[in-house]
Design an enzyme around this catalytic site. Structure first.
Site, PDB file in Angstrom:
ATOM      1  CE1 TYR A 217     -17.100   8.670 -17.526  1.00  0.00           C
ATOM      2  CE2 TYR A 217     -15.864   8.894 -15.480  1.00  0.00           C
ATOM      3  CZ  TYR A 217     -16.688   8.153 -16.310  1.00  0.00           C
ATOM      4  OH  TYR A 217     -17.086   6.894 -15.925  1.00  0.00           O
TER       5      TYR A 217
ATOM      6  NE  ARG B 221      -3.003   0.079   3.223  1.00  0.00           N
ATOM      7  CZ  ARG B 221      -2.824   0.782   4.353  1.00  0.00           C
ATOM      8  NH1 ARG B 221      -2.862   2.108   4.328  1.00  0.00           N
ATOM      9  NH2 ARG B 221      -2.623   0.173   5.499  1.00  0.00           N
TER      10      ARG B 221
ATOM     11  CE  LYS C 122     -12.299   5.306 -20.208  1.00  0.00           C
ATOM     12  NZ  LYS C 122     -12.127   5.393 -18.742  1.00  0.00           N
TER      13      LYS C 122
ATOM     14  CG  ASP D   8      -9.577  13.961 -17.855  1.00  0.00           C
ATOM     15  OD1 ASP D   8      -8.890  13.315 -18.657  1.00  0.00           O
ATOM     16  OD2 ASP D   8     -10.492  13.449 -17.183  1.00  0.00           O
TER      17      ASP D   8
END
Length: 395
Positions: free
Chosen positions: A122, A68, A212, A187
């Site tokens: 988005y 982590r 993507k 973005d």
């Protein structure tokens, strides 16, 4: 003599960044480190390293500590993406939304909960801001209104260019200037560093849904923020506290995806530009949205029923997401932006007749044949069909 990294072309960086140490280890392919924890017999030293991380969020020196806190395979991807975007650092997360959430939490922890944002974004990004799910407060504005919307507690200005799903573009340099001391988050999912590098235009944070184009094959989910080291340290601390870590196998797939990113984006963009040209000339299509900088995304509005187009495609896949090697099409008002209020959708230019298409690497003639069929009417009878036949030398 090794070429200095700063002089390398993007295509070279895409292949070699994050892999510079492999030859010295006698390796060609990057290793996948699946460990969740790592042995250490120096607990005093371990405590000092954890204290240092808690202070600055800097990556701990020496061997890994715990999954982590960081992972060597994921770190390779982060190094490579930072190099491609031209930033000091990058921090990877389990998804694009986890990455954006970490940014909002980091700013809120500094009592900077106010966000200025420009639509469209988005759909889930829009919802996260509008609903205030992380305690943020958003002011929506157009680019010209950013400076007037800033407040003393503004912690972030957010834009997406080209925007999802309309492909609207903004002047990132002008917006960065209007932000003053507030950091600009751009973005860059649709453009990728192949088409633009927002950090060079003044953005302090560059967000990707790495699911993507960075991954590029529809088989990995991830998010990443490229930024300066100061902000990266804050994001690592948020990631450690909230657990939004990226799995090492995903980090490996993303690093592999980066190596072909320039080739994939340029080839898909060539297909998209040709399809956009044909759609713009087709009487069955009311309007085509295609960005000035190019890219593999097309949005178009049809005169007929967009749901019938979705139903009729056969080669193109009707599915959410984008950036894969195959072509995908979806109806934003029904899926990706359904969560956005209908009036806000319309105000952002997301009409009910809008379709969003992520163009892949198939032969452009096969893609056009499928679209021509899906748009309805006799095949090839539209203006675009005649243009396509002429271009191919057919009567």
């Amino acid at each position: 003599m090794e070429t200095p990294a700063r002089l390398r072309a993007l295509a070279t960086e895409a292949v070699h960044a994050g892999r510079d140490d492999l030859a010295g280890q006698g390796l060609h392919a990057p290793p996948i480190d699946l460990s969740t924890t790592y042995p250490s017999y120096d607990s005093r030293g371990e405590a000092a390293r954890i204290d240092a991380f808690a202070t600055t969020g800097a990556e701990p020196d020496g061997p890994p500590v715990y999954g982590r806190l960081g992972n060597p395979t994921v770190a390779r991807f982060e190094t490579a993406l930072a190099r491609l975007e031209g930033t000091e650092s990058a921090v990877a997360f389990a998804s694009g939304m986890a990455a954006l959430s970490a940014v909002l939490l980091a700013r809120a922890s500094a009592a900077l909960r106010h966000v200025v944002a420009v639509r469209p974004l988005y759909g889930c990004s829009d919802h996260l801001l509008t609903a205030g799910l992380l305690g943020s407060e958003v002011t929506w504005t157009d680019p010209a209104g950013i400076a007037d919307a800033l407040r003393a507690d503004t912690g972030l200005v957010m834009v997406e260019s080209p925007a999802n799903p309309t492909l609207a573009e903004v002047d990132l340099r002008a917006i960065a200037h209007a932000c003053g001391s507030a950091p600009l988050l751009a973005d860059n999912t649709f453009a990728t560093p192949v088409l633009q590098r927002p950090a060079e235009q003044g953005a302090r944070l560059v967000l990707h849904s790495a699911t993507k184009y960075l991954g590029g094959h529809g088989d990995v989910m991830a998010g990443v923020v490229a930024c300066d080291e100061e902000l990266a340290g804050q994001l690592r601390q948020i990631r450690f506290a909230t657990g939004g870590v990226l799995h090492p196998l995903a980090g490996y797939l993303l690093l592999r995806g980066l190596s072909t990113l320039p080739v994939r984006v340029r080839a898909a963009s060539a297909n998209a530009a040709e399809l956009a040209r044909r759609l713009a000339a087709d009487p069955r299509v009311a309007r085509v949205h295609y960005p000035r900088i190019g890219g593999a995304m097309i949005a178009f509005e049809v005169h007929g029923d967009p749901h019938e187009v979705i139903t009729a495609v056969r080669l193109v896949t009707p599915a959410v997401s984008l950036g894969s090697v195959d072509t995908l099409i979806q109806h934003p008002a029904s899926i990706s932006h359904r969560i956005v209020d209908a009036e806000d959708r319309k105000g952002a230019g997301v009409s009910d007749r809008l379709l969003r298409m992520s163009v892949g690497l198939e032969d452009v003639e096969d893609l056009w044949a499928d679209l021509d069929h899906a748009l309805g009417g006799p095949s090839g009878t539209g203006a675009a069909g005649r243009m396509a036949s002429a271009a191919a030398g057919r009567p």
